[in-house]
Write a protein that holds these residues in place. Structure first.
Motif, PDB file in Angstrom:
ATOM      1  N   GLY A 123       0.810  -1.215   0.000  1.00 41.44           N
ATOM      2  CA  GLY A 123       0.000   0.000   0.000  1.00 41.44           C
ATOM      3  C   GLY A 123       0.839   1.258   0.000  1.00 41.44           C
ATOM      4  O   GLY A 123       0.400   2.310   0.489  1.00 41.44           O
ATOM      5  N   ALA A 126      -0.645   4.569  -1.976  1.00 37.59           N
ATOM      6  CA  ALA A 126      -1.626   5.377  -1.238  1.00 37.59           C
ATOM      7  C   ALA A 126      -0.954   6.154  -0.118  1.00 37.59           C
ATOM      8  O   ALA A 126      -1.276   7.327   0.128  1.00 37.59           O
ATOM      9  N   ASN A 155      -4.619   2.330 -10.865  1.00 37.76           N
ATOM     10  CA  ASN A 155      -4.502   3.772 -10.636  1.00 37.76           C
ATOM     11  C   ASN A 155      -5.868   4.410 -10.419  1.00 37.76           C
ATOM     12  O   ASN A 155      -6.024   5.313  -9.582  1.00 37.76           O
ATOM     13  N   LEU A 158      -7.013   3.787  -6.897  1.00 40.48           N
ATOM     14  CA  LEU A 158      -6.340   4.671  -5.958  1.00 40.48           C
ATOM     15  C   LEU A 158      -6.839   6.107  -6.083  1.00 40.48           C
ATOM     16  O   LEU A 158      -7.280   6.711  -5.099  1.00 40.48           O
ATOM     17  N   ASN A 159      -6.793   6.655  -7.289  1.00 44.63           N
ATOM     18  CA  ASN A 159      -7.061   8.081  -7.474  1.00 44.63           C
ATOM     19  C   ASN A 159      -8.511   8.459  -7.193  1.00 44.63           C
ATOM     20  O   ASN A 159      -8.774   9.476  -6.532  1.00 44.63           O
ATOM     21  N   LYS A 162     -10.007   5.656  -3.641  1.00 45.90           N
ATOM     22  CA  LYS A 162      -9.423   5.870  -2.314  1.00 45.90           C
ATOM     23  C   LYS A 162      -9.166   7.345  -2.009  1.00 45.90           C
ATOM     24  O   LYS A 162      -9.479   7.817  -0.911  1.00 45.90           O
TER      25      LYS A 162
END
Length: 292
Positions: A123, A126, A155, A158-159, A162
């Motif tokens: 991780g 992040a 990606n 994540l973007n 999260k």
């Protein structure tokens, strides 16, 4: 103002004021990971290896150590993560953020984030973005912006999933077709322009890893993206190019018509492939989406 300590990064020198701190540590999945804001040419030289190995950059693509010396002078930072495997400390990730001032807003341009392939299960990506947000907040930046390949589900997770950033602009072949060919397969380098407003309530909640607050989205759209574009590139460049052109054809007119990418939906047996989720929010007087 959000500090690294607010987000669980423990400063190595707690007596130093937050704006002067340059080293932290955090436990990630049972491993102690060190984080530093880099300052010296020797440290920046280590970043070159991350650029080469994580994204397949060659000498033409590379942000050199000598160029990185100017990043702190813009108010930005070069952040790195380190792991000690018993044989000494090694750099496992690096992120480059240039400071600037655009359209009346202080913004950080997140130009590069790369994670060593051996450390991606921790991780780290992040954690690096959250640390970048905290250090940018301390420095007075209102937002962080970057570009991302719309075909990469990890990606997007994540973007948008999260970090709760958004994208409302699509650019064709931003870097040409030769950048990081071993990683991107020689495809046209289409990119989404991502904005991460650091003062947004939904972003602050994401940084603190709080669940998203319920809100009325109205009508939404889905644009399917591949679950693993790297596997497709390895198997067939023609199939990968077909994905590029299909997603381009769907996303460009939606974004031009005021739709905004605000979330990510992983592959599911009912819904099918992974997808970017779009909504059409109201905008403020400067044209920025109202998402809180």
């Amino acid at each position: 103002m959000i500090t690294p300590a607010h987000l669980g990064f423990m400063p190595l020198d707690a007596a130093t004021p937050p704006e002067q701190q340059a080293a932290w540590e955090m436990a990630l999945r049972g491993r102690r990971v060190g984080f530093r804001s880099l300052k010296t040419l020797e440290e920046f030289t280590l970043v070159e290896r991350i650029e080469r190995e994580a994204l397949g950059f060659d000498d033409v693509d590379l942000l050199s150590a000598s160029a990185l010396l100017t990043v702190p002078e813009t108010g930005g930072a070069v952040l790195a993560a380190f792991l000690d495997d018993g044989d000494g400390e090694r750099m496992i990730a690096a992120g480059i953020g240039w400071g600037g001032f655009v359209d009346g807003r202080a913004r950080l341009i997140s130009d590069f984030l790369g994670v060593d392939r051996t450390a991606r299960s921790l991780g780290i990506g992040a954690a690096m973005k959250r640390l970048q947000a905290a250090t940018a907040s301390i420095a007075g930046f209102e937002e962080i912006v970057w570009t991302v390949d719309p075909l990469r589900a990890a990606n997007a997770r994540l973007n948008f999933g999260k970090l709760r950033a958004f994208a409302d602009h699509y650019e064709r072949n931003r870097y040409g077709e030769t950048m990081g060919q071993s990683h991107y397969g020689g495809l046209p380098s289409d990119r989404l322009h991502v904005t991460w407003p650091l003062t947004s309530k939904r972003v602050i909640a994401a940084l603190r890893q709080e669940p998203p607050r319920p809100r009325e989205r109205g009508e939404t759209r889905r644009v399917a993206i591949p679950d693993d574009i790297d596997a497709i590139i390895a198997g067939s460049k023609a199939a990968a190019l077909a994905w590029r052109l299909r997603v381009r054809e769907e996303l460009e007119p939606l974004l031009e018509d005021g739709w905004v990418i605000t979330d990510f939906a992983p592959a599911h047996h009912d819904e099918g492939a992974s997808a970017l989720l779009l909504e059409r929010p109201e905008r403020d007087g400067r044209g920025h989406p109202l998402l809180d």
